[in-house]
Design an enzyme around this catalytic site. Structure first.
Site, short mmCIF file in Angstrom:
data_model
loop_
_atom_site.label_atom_id
_atom_site.label_comp_id
_atom_site.label_asym_id
_atom_site.label_seq_id
_atom_site.Cartn_x
_atom_site.Cartn_y
_atom_site.Cartn_z
N ILE A 1 -2.47 -14.46 0.27
CA ILE A 1 -2.52 -14.98 -1.10
C ILE A 1 -1.59 -14.23 -2.05
CG2 ILE A 1 -4.86 -15.90 -0.92
CD1 ILE A 1 -5.90 -13.38 -2.26
N LYS B 1 1.88 -11.02 -2.11
CA LYS B 1 2.67 -10.00 -1.43
C LYS B 1 3.53 -9.29 -2.47
CE LYS B 1 5.78 -9.38 2.54
NZ LYS B 1 4.89 -8.51 3.30
N VAL C 1 -1.75 -9.11 0.34
CA VAL C 1 -3.15 -9.38 0.00
C VAL C 1 -3.60 -10.65 0.71
CG1 VAL C 1 -4.81 -9.73 -1.86
CG2 VAL C 1 -2.80 -8.29 -2.25
N LYS D 1 -6.39 -6.02 0.61
CA LYS D 1 -5.03 -5.54 0.39
C LYS D 1 -4.63 -4.61 1.53
CE LYS D 1 -2.22 -2.97 -2.95
NZ LYS D 1 -2.23 -2.28 -4.25
N ASP E 1 1.54 0.60 -14.18
CA ASP E 1 2.19 -0.61 -13.65
C ASP E 1 1.57 -1.85 -14.28
OD1 ASP E 1 4.11 -1.91 -12.19
OD2 ASP E 1 2.97 -1.95 -10.32
#
Length: 452
Positions: free
Chosen positions: A109, A111, A117, A131, A236
């Protein structure tokens, strides 16, 4: 199987005893010996029949007991799983359990730079996102960072760590198991070019929903910065790391680059890591980072939600037919000074006429405060919440020098001409060879550090 064998043996024994009685009757007639043998045989036959009846009842009760224990065991496992959820205790999974849950890691689902993931369903029926973090040094660092950052935190706007799987083998990947969030990430709901790429969801988030997402993310970051035992810097913050639940409420995820710092530490030095367009100037200038670095990234995300476009893009210059960097925050700053703020709003929202101009101005001002070059001028996330929820007035931010643009433009020009140059920034002079490794830093910005 044992019951079947016992029944067969008992039946054979009864038949044998009956044969003995018949044989005795034929050979001994009605003598006393016959009656003695017949009495013993009949007693044995009755004993065998009683044994079969008792055994049958015992087996029936045993099966009921086993069935009840199995049912109670399932309930206990579900209850234990529920208690672990409530307590926030991560479960350690076996690799085989995760392979079964994800059907052999087939349901991809997502990347990104920190791993892939997969969607999965656990034995208790819980939907999860698994993950997979690969790579030896990088994988171990990101795995430890993510577990350390999120294992002990609980907030409705932070993704919950369901469990993990790790191995002492250097070649085996590590896994983190999270709650599955149904509407994927924010980027596919605000960027037109992201909604048609085969991922789940996709569309145009309404203005009201965008405003609520802004508040949700602010609350998540405020919790990390101010309400945890140690300050947690996410480092992030970007649309790809903001998930939307079934009600389009924001959930912040991906703590692979996060850093824990003591409450008495104002800033720390660390290697440059993150994603282009979201890195604060102090990080690029090696002045050390703090929670205000997350505030800067948050401000960039706000502007991207307002405009429905990336903060940095390449546009073609008509005269030279060459492409140059276009920095959206600089455009926003200019339009705000010209009082043409509605020109920067996502056109899809303008077309449906659902945008409140006062709210746009408020959100733009908050965003521009968040991306001030000097970190001391930026508000903390608790103040951002106060401004967004209307408890504190939002003043117009000062004009910005947009240091990041100068850094990017300098490196972009140098890459095409090969000329060494000095970049002049107010109260700051950066030279390539002496004070600042501009080329190495800016090149890492232009090519995504974390290509997600």
């Amino acid at each position: 199987m044992e019951d079947k064998k016992a029944n067969i043996i008992a039946t054979i024994l009864i038949l044998a005893l009956v044969v003995v009685i018949i044989a005795a009757r034929v050979s001994l007639k009605l003598s006393k010996t016959f009656y003695l043998i017949a009495g013993v045989d009949i007693s044995l036959i009755l004993a065998v029949i009683c044994f079969l009846i008792i055994r049958s009842r015992y087996n029936k009760e045993r099966k009921l007991l086993v069935s009840r224990f199995a049912s109670e065991g399932r309930e206990l496992r579900i209850e234990y799983s529920f208690l672990r959820k409530v307590a926030g205790v991560p479960t350690k999974f076996k690799l085989e359990d995760l392979e079964e849950a994800t059907d052999g890691f087939r349901s991809l689902i997502g990347k990104g730079g920190s791993g892939s993931v997969f969607k999965g369903v656990l034995k208790d029926g819980s939907q999860v996102a698994v993950k997979r973090i690969e790579g030896e040094e990088k994988g171990e660092r990101e795995f430890r960072s993510e577990v350390a950052a999120i294992a002990s935190v609980q907030h409705k706007n932070l993704v919950r760590l369901y469990g993990y799987s790790s191995s002492t083998s250097a070649n085996r990947p590590r896994f983190l198991v999270y709650d599955y969030i149904v509407n994927s990430s924010l980027d596919i709901w605000i960027f037109p070019d992201r909604g048609n790429r085969g991922r789940s969801g996709g569309g145009c988030l309404s203005w009201e929903q965008r405003y609520q997402v802004a508040i949700d993310v602010a609350k998540a970051l405020a919790y990390l910065h101010h309400d945890c035992r140690s300050k947690i810097l996410h480092l992030d913050v970007k649309p790809e790391n903001i998930l939307l639940d079934e009600n389009f409420r924001a959930v912040v995820t991906d703590f692979g680059l996060s850093k824990l710092i003591a409450r008495d530490e104002s800033r720390v030095l660390t290697d440059i890591r993150g994603t282009r367009g979201y890195l604060a100037p102090e990080w690029l200038l090696e002045h050390g980072i703090s929670e205000k670095s997350d505030v800067y990234s948050y401000g960039i995300v706000l502007l991207e939600m307002i405009g429905g476009r990336r903060s940095i893009s390449r546009v073609e210059v008509k005269e030279t037919k060459k492409k140059k960097l276009e920095y959206f925050p600089r455009i926003v700053n200019q339009k705000m000074r010209e009082r043409k703020i509605m020109e920067i709003v996502d056109q899809r929202l303008i077309e449906v006429n659902e945008v409140d101009e006062e709210e746009v101005m408020k959100l733009v001002c908050v965003a521009l405060w968040c991306i001030q070059e000097k970190s001391k001028k930026r508000p903390d996330m608790t103040m951002v919440i106060e401004m967004l929820e209307g408890r504190v007035p939002v003043n117009e931010p000062p004009d910005s020098d947009v240091v990041v643009v100068d850094l990017l433009a300098a490196d972009d020009d140098d890459a095409s001409t090969g000329v060494r140059r000095v970049v002049n920034i107010p109260k700051l002079q950066i030279h390539r060879e002496r004070n600042f490794r501009l080329s190495s830093i800016c090149s890492s910005i232009i090519s995504p550090i974390s290509p997600r």
